[in-house]
Design an enzyme around this catalytic site. Structure first.
Site, PDB file in Angstrom:
ATOM      1  N   TYR A 193      29.541 -28.931  73.326  1.00 12.32           N
ATOM      2  CA  TYR A 193      31.032 -29.289  73.231  1.00 12.32           C
ATOM      3  C   TYR A 193      31.184 -30.485  72.432  1.00 12.32           C
ATOM      4  O   TYR A 193      30.426 -31.561  72.841  1.00 12.32           O
ATOM      5  CB  TYR A 193      31.973 -29.390  74.763  1.00 12.32           C
ATOM      6  CG  TYR A 193      33.373 -29.864  74.532  1.00 12.32           C
ATOM      7  CD1 TYR A 193      33.613 -30.973  74.892  1.00 12.32           C
ATOM      8  CD2 TYR A 193      34.106 -28.857  74.145  1.00 12.32           C
ATOM      9  CE1 TYR A 193      34.893 -31.415  74.822  1.00 12.32           C
ATOM     10  CE2 TYR A 193      35.627 -29.358  73.887  1.00 12.32           C
ATOM     11  CZ  TYR A 193      35.959 -30.481  74.668  1.00 12.32           C
ATOM     12  OH  TYR A 193      37.219 -30.848  74.469  1.00 12.32           O
ATOM     13  N   ASP A 211      26.005 -35.590  67.644  1.00 17.53           N
ATOM     14  CA  ASP A 211      27.283 -36.075  68.324  1.00 17.53           C
ATOM     15  C   ASP A 211      26.679 -36.839  69.652  1.00 17.53           C
ATOM     16  O   ASP A 211      26.137 -36.426  70.877  1.00 17.53           O
ATOM     17  CB  ASP A 211      27.737 -34.678  68.829  1.00 17.53           C
ATOM     18  CG  ASP A 211      29.232 -35.120  69.863  1.00 17.53           C
ATOM     19  OD1 ASP A 211      29.687 -34.364  70.240  1.00 17.53           O
ATOM     20  OD2 ASP A 211      29.388 -36.403  70.053  1.00 17.53           O
ATOM     21  N   LYS A 261      33.560 -42.614  74.286  1.00 15.76           N
ATOM     22  CA  LYS A 261      33.082 -42.724  75.811  1.00 15.76           C
ATOM     23  C   LYS A 261      32.965 -44.316  75.891  1.00 15.76           C
ATOM     24  O   LYS A 261      33.787 -45.461  75.817  1.00 15.76           O
ATOM     25  CB  LYS A 261      32.362 -41.969  76.341  1.00 15.76           C
ATOM     26  CG  LYS A 261      32.852 -40.427  76.504  1.00 15.76           C
ATOM     27  CD  LYS A 261      31.842 -39.484  76.954  1.00 15.76           C
ATOM     28  CE  LYS A 261      32.422 -38.110  76.914  1.00 15.76           C
ATOM     29  NZ  LYS A 261      33.227 -37.737  77.750  1.00 15.76           N
TER      30      LYS A 261
HETATM   31  P1  KE4 Z   1      37.049 -36.832  73.821  1.00 17.95           P
HETATM   32  O1  KE4 Z   1      38.171 -36.113  72.602  1.00 17.95           O
HETATM   33  O2  KE4 Z   1      37.314 -35.902  75.029  1.00 17.95           O
HETATM   34  O3  KE4 Z   1      37.145 -38.420  73.973  1.00 17.95           O
HETATM   35  O4  KE4 Z   1      35.382 -36.414  73.306  1.00 17.95           O
HETATM   36  C1  KE4 Z   1      35.155 -35.162  72.973  1.00 17.95           C
HETATM   37  C2  KE4 Z   1      33.612 -35.135  73.460  1.00 17.95           C
HETATM   38  C3  KE4 Z   1      32.990 -34.906  72.203  1.00 17.95           C
HETATM   39  N1  KE4 Z   1      31.470 -34.950  72.214  1.00 17.95           N
HETATM   40  C4  KE4 Z   1      30.862 -34.599  73.370  1.00 17.95           C
HETATM   41  C5  KE4 Z   1      29.458 -34.707  73.436  1.00 17.95           C
HETATM   42  C6  KE4 Z   1      31.523 -34.955  74.765  1.00 17.95           C
HETATM   43  O5  KE4 Z   1      31.111 -34.805  75.871  1.00 17.95           O
HETATM   44  C7  KE4 Z   1      33.184 -34.968  74.436  1.00 17.95           C
HETATM   45  C8  KE4 Z   1      33.858 -35.085  75.698  1.00 17.95           C
HETATM   46  N2  KE4 Z   1      33.295 -34.722  76.920  1.00 17.95           N
HETATM   47  C9  KE4 Z   1      34.045 -34.237  77.861  1.00 17.95           C
HETATM   48  C10 KE4 Z   1      33.349 -34.094  79.213  1.00 17.95           C
HETATM   49  N3  KE4 Z   1      32.128 -33.116  79.349  1.00 17.95           N
HETATM   50  C11 KE4 Z   1      35.271 -34.814  78.092  1.00 17.95           C
HETATM   51  C12 KE4 Z   1      36.040 -34.542  79.554  1.00 17.95           C
HETATM   52  C13 KE4 Z   1      37.487 -33.851  79.333  1.00 17.95           C
HETATM   53  O6  KE4 Z   1      37.421 -32.791  78.320  1.00 17.95           O
HETATM   54  O7  KE4 Z   1      38.299 -34.153  80.195  1.00 17.95           O
END
Ligand code: KE4
Length: 428
Positions: free
Chosen positions: A143, A238, A266
């Site tokens: 993701y 990523d 993060k």
């Molecule tokens: P954000 O747009 O949520 O800041 O980041 C997206 C993203 C991009 N790349 C990786 C590897 C990620 O894990 C994420 C976001 N991770 C999720 C948890 N697995 C965020 C939690 C959520 O969606 O509420």
């Protein structure tokens, strides 16, 4: 037990889709209603009903130092006293850019944004501009945020064109995304043969966190690096989740890789909204205003978020940080495996440093298909049994759990005891 959470949830569902601001928080993957949290301190969360939990979600990764670390809170407060946002450049964002470039030698230029989604979306645009190509490659179960091109599932049969994974994603765009299994060398080779010199970018979580934790198998990332280099495809690591998590220099330090571009998020915001994307000067100097590739953001490089990120990285550089996280992770893994064995619960633990997933699967999980074969229903029951025993795991079988530097050996032992009771509860 959680009356205030229940009442808040009843209000929330009338005001926000699913009552939440991000789907995974709704507990759909584990059943029951979500818990509303009131405060965090160190390794612990307290919900609105006053129940306390040992936290292994840690805001999905950012809080590697635990909740409300005093030095981070003070850094935010000091920044806030000088104003919250200027819409102009500040010294602090130069400092954060410098530290990212120092810690990630593959990054010569970096752009700060507000989320991981913005980071990956922008990195793809840079790669498409650089190569003049439109197709991209991603891996099942990875993701990368919710940009249209990345909300795509594998089409029928792998290495074929993608299908939208969400309504609202134009088919014409989804078809430009090829999705194949992670850790599948044979399909990887086939894909680069089938789409020879047509792939603008390959984007990968070098340690998958979003299928649950799945480490790369020997040779997989090496071959991906070779094929992308041979065919002029931009390799994007990523590292939104793995950056500053699996090593200070991320997976590219841990596994000694040099991707063409990296996305971060993060931890670099210390719990406030920061994302980043970067790479070589020649790639990144395409980005406006240095070049024609447009990307912008009102609050990019926000002084409060940058202050939290800078302090977080400063504290992470204290010696022994990653050795402590590794020791806590190893002890927790061994304790959970022993507790499961004593209760004859068929689990496998997949862990890299302080990120891990407990899969209800008797076999190792090496890709998304294997993760989907895990018993998510039993995981849900285990999650709720743990929650009732004061331990808060991620509310989904397909998420990674995180240990922070605020977790103590006593916390780990408390977690193992609670897990042993939860496994026995499941066996009853
Ligand atoms: P954000 O747009 O949520 O800041 O980041 C997206 C993203 C991009 N790349 C990786 C590897 C990620 O894990 C994420 C976001 N991770 C999720 C948890 N697995 C965020 C939690 C959520 O969606 O509420």
């Amino acid at each position: 037990m959680r009356e205030k959470s229940k009442k808040l949830y009843e209000r929330a569902v009338k005001l926000m889709p699913g009552g939440v601001n991000s789907p995974v928080r709704a507990f759909r993957g584990v059943g029951g209603e979500p818990v509303f949290m009131a405060r965090g301190s160190g390794a612990r969360l307290t919900d609105v009903d006053g129940n306390e939990y040992l936290d292994y979600v840690m805001s999905w990764g950012p809080l590697i130092l635990g909740h409300a670390r005093p030095a981070v809170v003070e850094a935010i407060a000091r920044a806030a006293e000088k104003g919250t946002s200027f819409g102009a450049s500040t010294e602090a964002e130069v400092e954060l850019a410098a530290e990212i470039c120092r810690a990630y030698p593959s990054i010569e230029r970096v752009r700060l944004v507000n989320s991981g989604t913005e980071a990956t979306m922008s990195a793809l645009r840079v790669a498409r501009a650089w190569t003049g190509r439109e197709k991209i490659l991603k891996f099942e179960g990875c993701y990368h945020g919710h940009a249209d091109s990345l909300l795509v599932k594998a089409g029928s049969g792998v290495a074929t064109l993608g299908l939208p994974d969400s309504p609202g994603v134009p088919r014409a765009l989804a078809e430009l995304t090829v999705t194949i299994p992670f850790n599948d060398l044979k399909t990887l080779q086939e894909t680069f043969r089938l789409h020879r010199k047509q792939l603008a970018a390959a984007i990968v979580e070098p340690v998958v966190g979003n299928s649950g934790c799945i480490p790369p198998q020997a040779g997989f990332l090496d071959r991906l690096r070779e094929l992308t280099a041979e065919q002029g495809t931009v390799l994007i690591f990523d590292e939104v989740m793995t950056g500053f998590r699996v090593a200070y220099g991320g997976a590219q330090e841990r596994y000694r890789f040099r991707p063409d571009m990296t996305t971060l998020g993060k931890i670099i915001g210390g719990g406030l909204p920061v994302g980043a994307y970067g790479g070589s000067a020649k790639l990144m100097d395409q980005v406006a205003p240095a070049g024609p590739v447009y990307q912008a953001g009102t609050l990019s490089g926000n002084p409060l978020a940058v202050a939290a990120g800078l302090m977080t990285l400063e504290l992470l550089r204290q010696s022994g940080t990653y050795e402590k996280l590794e020791a806590l992770g190893a002890r927790l893994e061994a304790g959970l495996v022993e507790a499961a064995r004593a209760a004859s619960a068929p689990i496998t633990i997949s862990r890299v440093g302080s990120m891990f997933t407990l899969f209800f699967s008797a076999k190792p999980v090496t890709d998304y298909a294997a993760a989907k074969r895990a018993d998510a229903t039993r995981f849900g029951k285990f999650f709720r049994a743990l929650l009732d025993r004061g331990v808060y795991f991620p509310p989904s079988q397909f998420e990674a759990a995180f240990i922070s530097t605020a977790h103590t050996e006593a916390d780990i032992e408390q977690t193992i005891r609670a897990a042993a009771e939860a496994f026995r509860h499941l066996a009853d």
